[in-house]
Design a protein around this motif. Structure first.
Motif, short mmCIF file in Angstrom:
data_model
loop_
_atom_site.label_atom_id
_atom_site.label_comp_id
_atom_site.label_asym_id
_atom_site.label_seq_id
_atom_site.Cartn_x
_atom_site.Cartn_y
_atom_site.Cartn_z
N THR A 174 44.43 -44.39 -28.47
CA THR A 174 43.62 -43.69 -29.26
C THR A 174 44.18 -42.29 -29.60
OG1 THR A 174 41.93 -44.50 -27.70
CG2 THR A 174 41.30 -42.68 -29.08
N LYS A 205 34.02 -35.77 -25.90
CA LYS A 205 35.33 -34.84 -25.97
C LYS A 205 36.32 -35.36 -27.02
CE LYS A 205 37.00 -35.84 -21.53
NZ LYS A 205 35.87 -37.22 -21.26
N ASN A 206 36.47 -36.83 -27.17
CA ASN A 206 37.49 -37.22 -27.87
C ASN A 206 37.09 -37.44 -29.66
OD1 ASN A 206 39.15 -39.57 -29.38
ND2 ASN A 206 39.97 -39.60 -27.45
N VAL A 207 37.90 -36.93 -30.53
CA VAL A 207 37.62 -36.81 -31.83
C VAL A 207 37.12 -38.38 -32.39
CG1 VAL A 207 38.71 -36.34 -34.01
CG2 VAL A 207 39.11 -34.86 -32.15
N ASN A 208 38.21 -39.29 -32.01
CA ASN A 208 38.02 -40.53 -32.57
C ASN A 208 36.77 -41.23 -32.14
OD1 ASN A 208 40.46 -41.10 -34.20
ND2 ASN A 208 41.74 -41.16 -32.19
N SER A 257 38.41 -33.73 -39.61
CA SER A 257 38.36 -35.15 -39.94
C SER A 257 36.97 -35.48 -39.82
CB SER A 257 39.31 -35.89 -39.09
OG SER A 257 39.24 -35.68 -37.86
N GLU A 315 47.23 -47.24 -21.04
CA GLU A 315 46.53 -46.71 -22.18
C GLU A 315 46.79 -45.16 -22.26
OE1 GLU A 315 42.11 -47.10 -21.67
OE2 GLU A 315 41.80 -45.73 -23.22
N GLU A 373 45.90 -41.68 -24.63
CA GLU A 373 45.19 -40.99 -25.40
C GLU A 373 45.70 -39.63 -25.70
OE1 GLU A 373 40.95 -41.21 -23.37
OE2 GLU A 373 40.52 -39.33 -24.48
N SER A 377 43.88 -41.52 -35.88
CA SER A 377 43.24 -40.80 -37.18
C SER A 377 44.02 -39.45 -37.30
CB SER A 377 41.78 -40.71 -37.01
OG SER A 377 41.53 -39.74 -36.11
N LEU A 418 34.14 -39.65 -34.39
CA LEU A 418 34.25 -40.11 -35.47
C LEU A 418 33.64 -41.60 -35.57
CD1 LEU A 418 35.73 -39.06 -38.14
CD2 LEU A 418 37.88 -40.41 -37.36
N ALA A 419 33.88 -42.36 -34.52
CA ALA A 419 33.38 -43.72 -34.78
C ALA A 419 31.82 -43.76 -34.64
CB ALA A 419 33.89 -44.55 -33.54
N SER A 468 43.62 -35.83 -40.14
CA SER A 468 43.08 -35.35 -41.56
C SER A 468 43.75 -35.62 -42.64
CB SER A 468 42.59 -33.84 -41.38
OG SER A 468 41.95 -33.86 -39.85
N LYS A 514 42.52 -49.59 -36.13
CA LYS A 514 41.87 -48.63 -37.00
C LYS A 514 42.64 -47.42 -37.33
CE LYS A 514 37.77 -46.21 -38.13
NZ LYS A 514 36.45 -45.63 -37.32
N ARG A 522 35.07 -46.56 -24.98
CA ARG A 522 34.05 -46.09 -25.64
C ARG A 522 33.94 -46.61 -27.16
NH1 ARG A 522 35.68 -41.34 -22.64
NH2 ARG A 522 36.02 -40.14 -24.54
N ILE A 523 35.29 -46.52 -27.55
CA ILE A 523 35.09 -46.93 -29.17
C ILE A 523 34.83 -48.48 -29.42
CG2 ILE A 523 36.68 -47.37 -31.06
CD1 ILE A 523 38.22 -44.63 -30.20
N SER A 546 42.25 -39.00 -44.01
CA SER A 546 41.54 -38.59 -45.09
C SER A 546 42.38 -38.44 -46.31
CB SER A 546 40.79 -37.41 -44.61
OG SER A 546 40.19 -37.40 -43.55
N SER A 571 41.25 -53.40 -25.56
CA SER A 571 40.21 -52.53 -26.16
C SER A 571 40.94 -51.93 -27.39
CB SER A 571 39.61 -51.78 -25.46
OG SER A 571 40.36 -50.87 -24.81
N PRO A 572 39.92 -51.49 -28.38
CA PRO A 572 40.54 -51.07 -29.47
C PRO A 572 41.80 -49.79 -29.64
CG PRO A 572 38.14 -50.95 -29.65
CD PRO A 572 38.59 -51.37 -28.37
N ALA A 619 38.65 -43.47 -23.69
CA ALA A 619 38.24 -43.20 -25.13
C ALA A 619 38.26 -44.83 -25.66
CB ALA A 619 39.29 -42.48 -25.81
N SER A 620 39.08 -45.52 -25.41
CA SER A 620 39.38 -47.03 -26.23
C SER A 620 38.29 -47.78 -25.87
CB SER A 620 40.78 -47.56 -25.61
OG SER A 620 40.68 -48.66 -26.53
#
Lengths: 251, 273
Positions: free
Chosen positions: B175, A169-172, A205, B155, B157, B199, A175-176, B201, B260, A140-141, B264, B194-195, A137-138
């Motif tokens: 993530t 499938k990943n929310v983040n 979100s 990593e 997730e 996040s 969102l990105a 809500s 990041k 992909r972001i 919200s 990587s990032p 996921a990271s």
């Protein structure tokens, strides 16, 4: 009559005008009806032209004199005739091998040059599109953050982002993707996609993000799905607050 | 003397019993472990090359589920269950139990191992999982589960709905997303690979970074950002602030990997270590 294969062997000599009149006639007659030989002849001539453009190293006159003196000595010693025919034949084979190597190298470098210029951007786009499908996921972001440098003309990138916003499938990641698409909101296609996403997205979100984007880009058509969301009992209170805040901006 | 011996023996027996309630699985050739469950899970790192799973022991349950109705009779209860299920096999609509009674399905997809919880959250009081330090982890704790994870250089997730996410001694890439659960992450070091994206809500995000971390920061919230880093605020241009939402874009130690944090509505706490 000579056979096609034999003729091919003599084409180099033919192109260099080093054959007998009789042989020349035979070859002339043959290539009238043989496309393969015509092509080979053309290639041979083209190759000879390349060779002719290369400046030849001129040996010193002294060397020539010495050589001729030596040669005369040798001829005097042994009175054997020089087999010129077989000599030329070997030489042509050698030239043929050299020619094919030249052709292979030539096409390789030609391909390389055209790749580095025109296809470089395409290559990078391909890498980016592949990274968007990475398992992590990271990663992909990371790919999504790199779409920043593309313009609204890069439809493949924009389509890929829209796809990510809907199906990842990943929310983040979704969102990105939504955030990245906001940059391309001057496109009708992108506005439609953002509207559609608000209708089908269940993750609060992302709903909030979409509401903010749609309010910001002043997409008035968003009022209908927003009202629906506001009337839906399952919508969380904090999303409703966001709606209540943003909807007046669109009216 | 005899009583001491009896106590000692029963203690040994108990330990053996506890150890037998543990499932292990070799992770040869696996680079990512994916876990889907609906309960609280606690993931720790190990130095072996295997996955091991055990259920939370009783006193942990008290701490976790408090009033959910499990009492000290749990032990005798499970004994009765053993009697009742003699000669029977548990079947689940979600798949086949591959874990010897733990109620988890294990599937392999290339280099990914997928562990799926087959039991409902009603029957779970938490799972304790241990994995190699460098194993990539993907966790989804469904509707009610929570996640606690510590000691990984890989990593991670993570996704929860209402549960909290707590990570300690991690390096990223991370993530993480929670709908209504607080997220707390303490980095031992920050991977520049990587990032890092976190996040939620409505809840709070609490992130601790080493002082020397190089990063490009993006902090976005309607709440307030609190920090003890020296964050250079971009000069205000003439645009008016948008609906009081805070969007802070800045760098730490001249920039680096993208971090990041987005909530919200909740506050963001960014701590320096």
């Amino acid at each position: 009559m000579m056979e096609c294969r034999e003729i091919k062997d003599r084409l180099m000599a033919y192109a260099m005008d080093e054959i007998s009149e009789e042989e020349k006639q035979q070859i002339d007659h043959h290539i009238e009806s043989c496309k393969g030989c015509v092509q080979e002849l053309e290639e041979t001539i083209a190759f000879l032209n390349v060779l002719n453009t290369v400046k030849e190293e001129q040996p010193s006159t002294q060397l020539k004199e010495n050589f001729e003196a030596l040669l005369e000595d040798e001829i005097n010693k042994e009175e054997r005739p020089v087999l010129r025919l077989s000599f030329t034949r070997e030489w042509t084979t050698f030239v043929k091998v050299a020619a094919s190597i030249l052709v292979v190298l030539g096409s390789f470098f030609l391909g390389k040059v055209s790749n580095t210029n025109a296809s470089n951007q395409q290559q990078q786009q391909k890498i980016l599109l592949a990274l968007l499908e990475n398992q992590s996921a990271s990663k992909r972001i990371l790919a999504i953050s790199k779409t920043n440098s593309y313009s609204i003309k890069d439809t493949r990138i924009i389509d890929a982002l829209i796809n990510k916003m809907f199906v990842d499938k990943n929310v983040n990641v979704r969102l990105a993707a939504a955030e990245a698409l906001a940059k391309f909101s001057s496109l009708e296609k992108v506005r439609d996609a953002l509207l559609k996403a608000l209708e089908i997205e269940n993750e609060p979100s992302i709903q909030i993000e979409l509401i903010q984007i749609l309010a910001e880009i002043q997409e008035k058509r968003a009022l209908t799905p927003m009202q629906k969301l506001l009337d839906n009992e399952e919508t969380p209170n904090y999303v409703k607050q966001e709606l209540a805040y943003s909807m007046p901006n669109l009216i | 003397m005899r009583t001491i011996l009896v106590i000692a023996l029963s203690f040994i027996a108990l330990t053996i019993h506890a150890q037998s309630k543990k499932f292990t699985y070799s992770l040869q050739g696996i680079t990512t472990v994916k876990i889907d469950t609906d309960t609280k899970i606690k993931i720790e790192s190990n130095t072996s090359k295997e996955l091991s799973i055990s259920e939370f022991s009783n006193h942990h349950d008290d701490e976790y589920c408090g009033s959910c109705g499990h009492d000290q009779d749990e032990h005798s209860h499970s004994k009765k269950l053993e009697d009742k299920t003699k000669g029977l096999t548990a079947i689940y609509p979600g798949g086949k139990d591959d874990t010897n009674g733990f109620g988890l399905a294990i599937d392999k997809e290339g280099k990914t191992l997928i562990v799926t919880d087959l039991k409902s959250h009603m029957q779970r009081h938490g799972l304790s999982i241990s994995l190699p330090k460098s194993m990539n982890i993907v966790v989804d704790t469904g509707n009610l589960g929570a996640l606690e994870i510590a000691g990984f250089t890989s990593e991670v997730e993570a996704k929860t709905n209402t549960g909290t996410i707590v990570m300690k001694d991690v390096t990223g890439p991370i993530t993480a997303h929670s709908n209504t659960g607080n997220i707390t992450i303490e980095f031992s070091k920050v991977s520049q690979a990587s990032p890092i994206t976190v996040s939620t809500s409505v809840s709070e995000i609490d992130v601790t970074l080493p002082e020397s971390t190089k990063a490009n920061l993006k902090l976005n919230t309607r709440g307030t950002v609190y920090t003890n880093f020296d964050i250079e605020m971009p000069k205000k241009d003439n645009l008016k602030a948008v609906r009081g939402s805070q969007n802070i874009v800045s760098t730490l130690n001249n920039g680096g990997v993208q971090i990041k944090l987005k909530s919200s509505l909740g506050n963001i706490y960014l701590r320096r270590k």
